[in-house]
Scaffold this motif. Sequence first.
Motif, PDB file in Angstrom:
ATOM      1  N   VAL A  64      83.114  88.030  59.782  1.00  0.00           N
ATOM      2  CA  VAL A  64      83.092  89.489  59.817  1.00  0.00           C
ATOM      3  C   VAL A  64      84.092  90.108  60.500  1.00  0.00           C
ATOM      4  O   VAL A  64      84.796  91.068  60.391  1.00  0.00           O
ATOM      5  CB  VAL A  64      81.705  89.672  60.673  1.00  0.00           C
ATOM      6  CG1 VAL A  64      81.650  91.327  61.149  1.00  0.00           C
ATOM      7  CG2 VAL A  64      80.459  89.669  59.739  1.00  0.00           C
ATOM      8  N   SER A  65      84.866  89.367  61.615  1.00  0.00           N
ATOM      9  CA  SER A  65      86.238  89.980  62.425  1.00  0.00           C
ATOM     10  C   SER A  65      87.252  89.974  61.271  1.00  0.00           C
ATOM     11  O   SER A  65      88.019  90.922  61.361  1.00  0.00           O
ATOM     12  CB  SER A  65      86.054  88.915  63.560  1.00  0.00           C
ATOM     13  OG  SER A  65      87.467  89.346  63.979  1.00  0.00           O
ATOM     14  N   ASP A  66      87.246  88.927  60.475  1.00  0.00           N
ATOM     15  CA  ASP A  66      88.495  88.791  59.618  1.00  0.00           C
ATOM     16  C   ASP A  66      88.430  89.817  58.669  1.00  0.00           C
ATOM     17  O   ASP A  66      89.490  90.188  58.354  1.00  0.00           O
ATOM     18  CB  ASP A  66      88.588  87.401  58.984  1.00  0.00           C
ATOM     19  CG  ASP A  66      89.832  87.166  58.413  1.00  0.00           C
ATOM     20  OD1 ASP A  66      91.039  87.238  58.841  1.00  0.00           O
ATOM     21  OD2 ASP A  66      89.695  86.776  57.006  1.00  0.00           O
ATOM     22  N   SER A  67      87.284  89.924  58.055  1.00  0.00           N
ATOM     23  CA  SER A  67      87.197  90.935  56.757  1.00  0.00           C
ATOM     24  C   SER A  67      87.216  92.396  57.242  1.00  0.00           C
ATOM     25  O   SER A  67      87.696  93.221  56.539  1.00  0.00           O
ATOM     26  CB  SER A  67      86.045  90.603  56.075  1.00  0.00           C
ATOM     27  OG  SER A  67      84.856  91.191  56.558  1.00  0.00           O
ATOM     28  N   SER A  68      86.656  92.650  58.684  1.00  0.00           N
ATOM     29  CA  SER A  68      86.904  93.999  59.047  1.00  0.00           C
ATOM     30  C   SER A  68      88.263  94.292  59.697  1.00  0.00           C
ATOM     31  O   SER A  68      88.606  95.594  59.669  1.00  0.00           O
ATOM     32  CB  SER A  68      85.588  94.262  59.995  1.00  0.00           C
ATOM     33  OG  SER A  68      85.779  93.372  61.031  1.00  0.00           O
ATOM     34  N   GLY A  69      88.970  93.514  59.999  1.00  0.00           N
ATOM     35  CA  GLY A  69      90.159  93.606  60.831  1.00  0.00           C
ATOM     36  C   GLY A  69      89.979  93.917  62.299  1.00  0.00           C
ATOM     37  O   GLY A  69      91.040  94.321  62.871  1.00  0.00           O
ATOM     38  N   ILE A  70      88.895  93.635  62.695  1.00  0.00           N
ATOM     39  CA  ILE A  70      88.558  94.134  64.097  1.00  0.00           C
ATOM     40  C   ILE A  70      88.561  92.903  64.928  1.00  0.00           C
ATOM     41  O   ILE A  70      88.140  91.750  64.585  1.00  0.00           O
ATOM     42  CB  ILE A  70      87.310  94.706  64.454  1.00  0.00           C
ATOM     43  CG1 ILE A  70      87.313  96.253  63.463  1.00  0.00           C
ATOM     44  CG2 ILE A  70      86.949  95.230  65.690  1.00  0.00           C
ATOM     45  CD1 ILE A  70      85.923  96.596  63.416  1.00  0.00           C
ATOM     46  N   PRO A  71      89.430  92.788  66.037  1.00  0.00           N
ATOM     47  CA  PRO A  71      89.472  91.688  66.741  1.00  0.00           C
ATOM     48  C   PRO A  71      87.776  91.280  67.391  1.00  0.00           C
ATOM     49  O   PRO A  71      87.137  92.233  67.496  1.00  0.00           O
ATOM     50  CB  PRO A  71      90.152  92.016  68.033  1.00  0.00           C
ATOM     51  CG  PRO A  71      91.086  93.287  67.669  1.00  0.00           C
ATOM     52  CD  PRO A  71      90.233  93.817  66.630  1.00  0.00           C
ATOM     53  N   LEU A  72      87.648  89.965  67.373  1.00  0.00           N
ATOM     54  CA  LEU A  72      86.554  89.440  67.787  1.00  0.00           C
ATOM     55  C   LEU A  72      85.938  89.806  69.050  1.00  0.00           C
ATOM     56  O   LEU A  72      84.690  90.216  69.332  1.00  0.00           O
ATOM     57  CB  LEU A  72      86.266  87.911  67.639  1.00  0.00           C
ATOM     58  CG  LEU A  72      85.044  87.206  67.993  1.00  0.00           C
ATOM     59  CD1 LEU A  72      84.318  87.725  66.878  1.00  0.00           C
ATOM     60  CD2 LEU A  72      85.190  85.732  67.672  1.00  0.00           C
ATOM     61  N   ASP A  73      86.871  89.955  70.018  1.00  0.00           N
ATOM     62  CA  ASP A  73      86.609  90.563  71.322  1.00  0.00           C
ATOM     63  C   ASP A  73      85.995  91.707  71.483  1.00  0.00           C
ATOM     64  O   ASP A  73      85.386  92.539  72.439  1.00  0.00           O
ATOM     65  CB  ASP A  73      87.687  90.029  72.449  1.00  0.00           C
ATOM     66  CG  ASP A  73      88.907  91.071  71.833  1.00  0.00           C
ATOM     67  OD1 ASP A  73      88.971  91.483  70.886  1.00  0.00           O
ATOM     68  OD2 ASP A  73      89.718  91.184  73.185  1.00  0.00           O
ATOM     69  N   GLN A  74      86.135  92.547  70.458  1.00  0.00           N
ATOM     70  CA  GLN A  74      85.931  94.083  70.228  1.00  0.00           C
ATOM     71  C   GLN A  74      84.606  94.387  69.535  1.00  0.00           C
ATOM     72  O   GLN A  74      84.073  95.389  69.241  1.00  0.00           O
ATOM     73  CB  GLN A  74      87.026  94.879  69.679  1.00  0.00           C
ATOM     74  CG  GLN A  74      88.333  95.103  70.544  1.00  0.00           C
ATOM     75  CD  GLN A  74      89.207  96.250  69.972  1.00  0.00           C
ATOM     76  OE1 GLN A  74      89.190  96.468  68.926  1.00  0.00           O
ATOM     77  NE2 GLN A  74      90.431  96.073  70.603  1.00  0.00           N
ATOM     78  N   LEU A  75      83.929  93.340  68.973  1.00  0.00           N
ATOM     79  CA  LEU A  75      82.874  93.340  68.208  1.00  0.00           C
ATOM     80  C   LEU A  75      81.631  92.942  68.957  1.00  0.00           C
ATOM     81  O   LEU A  75      81.871  92.161  69.848  1.00  0.00           O
ATOM     82  CB  LEU A  75      82.909  92.490  66.788  1.00  0.00           C
ATOM     83  CG  LEU A  75      83.840  92.786  65.665  1.00  0.00           C
ATOM     84  CD1 LEU A  75      83.876  91.832  64.852  1.00  0.00           C
ATOM     85  CD2 LEU A  75      83.218  94.065  65.111  1.00  0.00           C
ATOM     86  N   ILE A  76      80.632  93.739  68.865  1.00  0.00           N
ATOM     87  CA  ILE A  76      79.259  93.365  69.613  1.00  0.00           C
ATOM     88  C   ILE A  76      78.068  92.934  68.659  1.00  0.00           C
ATOM     89  O   ILE A  76      77.718  93.762  67.776  1.00  0.00           O
ATOM     90  CB  ILE A  76      78.867  94.516  70.687  1.00  0.00           C
ATOM     91  CG1 ILE A  76      79.889  94.913  71.336  1.00  0.00           C
ATOM     92  CG2 ILE A  76      77.453  94.232  71.011  1.00  0.00           C
ATOM     93  CD1 ILE A  76      79.505  96.186  72.109  1.00  0.00           C
ATOM     94  N   PHE A  77      77.789  91.591  68.636  1.00  0.00           N
ATOM     95  CA  PHE A  77      76.758  91.150  67.963  1.00  0.00           C
ATOM     96  C   PHE A  77      75.456  91.097  68.598  1.00  0.00           C
ATOM     97  O   PHE A  77      75.579  90.349  69.751  1.00  0.00           O
ATOM     98  CB  PHE A  77      77.164  89.777  67.473  1.00  0.00           C
ATOM     99  CG  PHE A  77      78.273  89.755  66.376  1.00  0.00           C
ATOM    100  CD1 PHE A  77      78.011  89.827  65.093  1.00  0.00           C
ATOM    101  CD2 PHE A  77      79.681  89.629  66.964  1.00  0.00           C
ATOM    102  CE1 PHE A  77      79.089  89.883  64.291  1.00  0.00           C
ATOM    103  CE2 PHE A  77      80.576  89.734  66.078  1.00  0.00           C
ATOM    104  CZ  PHE A  77      80.316  89.781  64.633  1.00  0.00           C
TER     105      PHE A  77
END
Length: 113
Positions: free
Chosen positions: A93-106
């Motif tokens: 998800v982080s790679d395909s959306s281009g959003i760094p993993l530390d900015q995503l909330i799962f």
Amino acid sequence: MPVSEALMIALSGFLVVFLMLVILWGILVLISKAVSGMEKSVAAEVPAVPAAPVKAEEPQPAPAPARAHEIYGGEIALYDVDEKTAACIMAIVSDSSGIPLDQLIFRSIKALD
């Protein structure tokens, strides 16, 4: 069969085919005009609905600005997914959306069957 007779038969065949195509084209034009005329008559029969007065909306309070680097300390709920698969899903998800993993909330990850 002489060549001239074969040419006449072929020419008459072409003539019949093109004549039928022209007749079909004419029928399509007539149907198109009939349908557009019916649409215009139906549109003329429908009475125009008067526009409702526009009410001024009260301004809504603006939502609180999102904190860009807020740390989410909650747990991730995993439903029928092991931790390795969940980590792969988060990385994809982080790679395909281009959003760094530390900015995503799962908040949860659930397997769909």
